[in-house]
Design a protein around this motif. Structure first.
Motif, PDB file in Angstrom:
ATOM      1  N   GLY A 105       0.814  -1.206   0.000  1.00 17.51           N
ATOM      2  CA  GLY A 105       0.000   0.000   0.000  1.00 17.51           C
ATOM      3  C   GLY A 105       0.847   1.255   0.000  1.00 17.51           C
ATOM      4  N   LYS A 161       0.779   4.230  -2.873  1.00 15.07           N
ATOM      5  CA  LYS A 161       0.571   5.651  -2.552  1.00 15.07           C
ATOM      6  C   LYS A 161       1.735   6.506  -3.027  1.00 15.07           C
ATOM      7  N   GLY A 218      -4.841  -2.012  -0.215  1.00 15.57           N
ATOM      8  CA  GLY A 218      -6.235  -2.060   0.184  1.00 15.57           C
ATOM      9  C   GLY A 218      -7.126  -1.058  -0.524  1.00 15.57           C
ATOM     10  N   GLU A 219      -6.587   0.084  -0.833  1.00 15.73           N
ATOM     11  CA  GLU A 219      -7.374   1.156  -1.425  1.00 15.73           C
ATOM     12  C   GLU A 219      -6.721   1.635  -2.701  1.00 15.73           C
ATOM     13  N   ILE A 220      -7.503   1.718  -3.785  1.00 14.90           N
ATOM     14  CA  ILE A 220      -6.951   2.267  -5.016  1.00 14.90           C
ATOM     15  C   ILE A 220      -7.599   3.614  -5.309  1.00 14.90           C
ATOM     16  N   ASP A 221      -6.888   4.420  -6.045  1.00 10.98           N
ATOM     17  CA  ASP A 221      -7.345   5.757  -6.396  1.00 10.98           C
ATOM     18  C   ASP A 221      -8.149   5.676  -7.686  1.00 10.98           C
ATOM     19  N   GLU A 222      -9.460   5.733  -7.566  1.00  9.61           N
ATOM     20  CA  GLU A 222     -10.353   5.618  -8.719  1.00  9.61           C
ATOM     21  C   GLU A 222     -10.252   6.817  -9.664  1.00  9.61           C
ATOM     22  N   SER A 281      -5.922  -5.397 -10.823  1.00  7.22           N
ATOM     23  CA  SER A 281      -5.740  -6.148  -9.593  1.00  7.22           C
ATOM     24  C   SER A 281      -5.232  -7.543  -9.948  1.00  7.22           C
TER      25      SER A 281
END
Length: 177
Positions: free
Chosen positions: A77, A81, A101-105, A113
């Protein structure tokens, strides 16, 4: 193949990030391309920050720095970032959802993925083959990399577990149809 292809891979120490860059570079040299590779890592042996940058070109390479990577492999992650904003709109990010865990849409680049760790655990009961799985995906995505030569480079550079590395490479290669 475009004039210059930039590839950045980043994650934690012990994930095979440097080995991934080394294998891509070795294969490209065998294909007659010019190659540069830079690696950087934290002072920790395992678990610390690691990055490899590879530039491939048919022509001489003026700078080994990857400023606008065509391909970015995010294996943590923190790596995602740190480098996501360097990928241009035409670029591709491949990330492992086990670590990212989090992607920048809002990003305009392609984001794929690829569950390398989970696939490695499922097929081999070990995360050890995650980077070989990623190499299979990279051959599928990166214009100009030849499948047979990358596999040959994997087997030359990683002398252990050759049958499992071949299988992992094929699983990665077949993942995105």
């Amino acid at each position: 193949m475009k004039d210059r292809i930039e590839i950045v891979a980043s994650g934690f120490g012990g994930q095979g990030v440097v080995r991934l860059g080394q294998i891509v570079g070795e294969a490209a040299v065998k294909q007659g391309l010019h190659v540069t590779m830079l690696k950087s890592h934290g002072t920790e042996m395992r678990g610390g920050y690691v990055r490899s940058q590879v530039v491939l070109s048919k022509d001489l390479i003026d700078s080994p720095m990857c400023e606008s990577p065509d391909y970015f492999v995010a294996l943590s992650g923190a790596a995602y970032k740190r480098f996501k904003d360097t990928v241009p709109d035409y670029g591709t990010i491949v990330y492992d959802p086990a670590f990212v865990g989090e992607i920048d849409e809002a990003l305009k680049c392609s984001q794929k993925s690829f569950p390398a760790k989970d696939l490695s655990m499922k097929h081999f009961n070990s995360a050890l083959f995650s980077n070989t799985l990623v190499l299979g995906v990279m051959v599928k995505l990166v214009e100009g990399l030849e499948k047979g030569i990358v596999l040959e480079s994997i087997l030359d550079i990683i002398p252990k577990f050759q049958d499992k590395n071949k299988e992992a490479f094929e699983i990665g290669y077949s993942y995105f149809q």
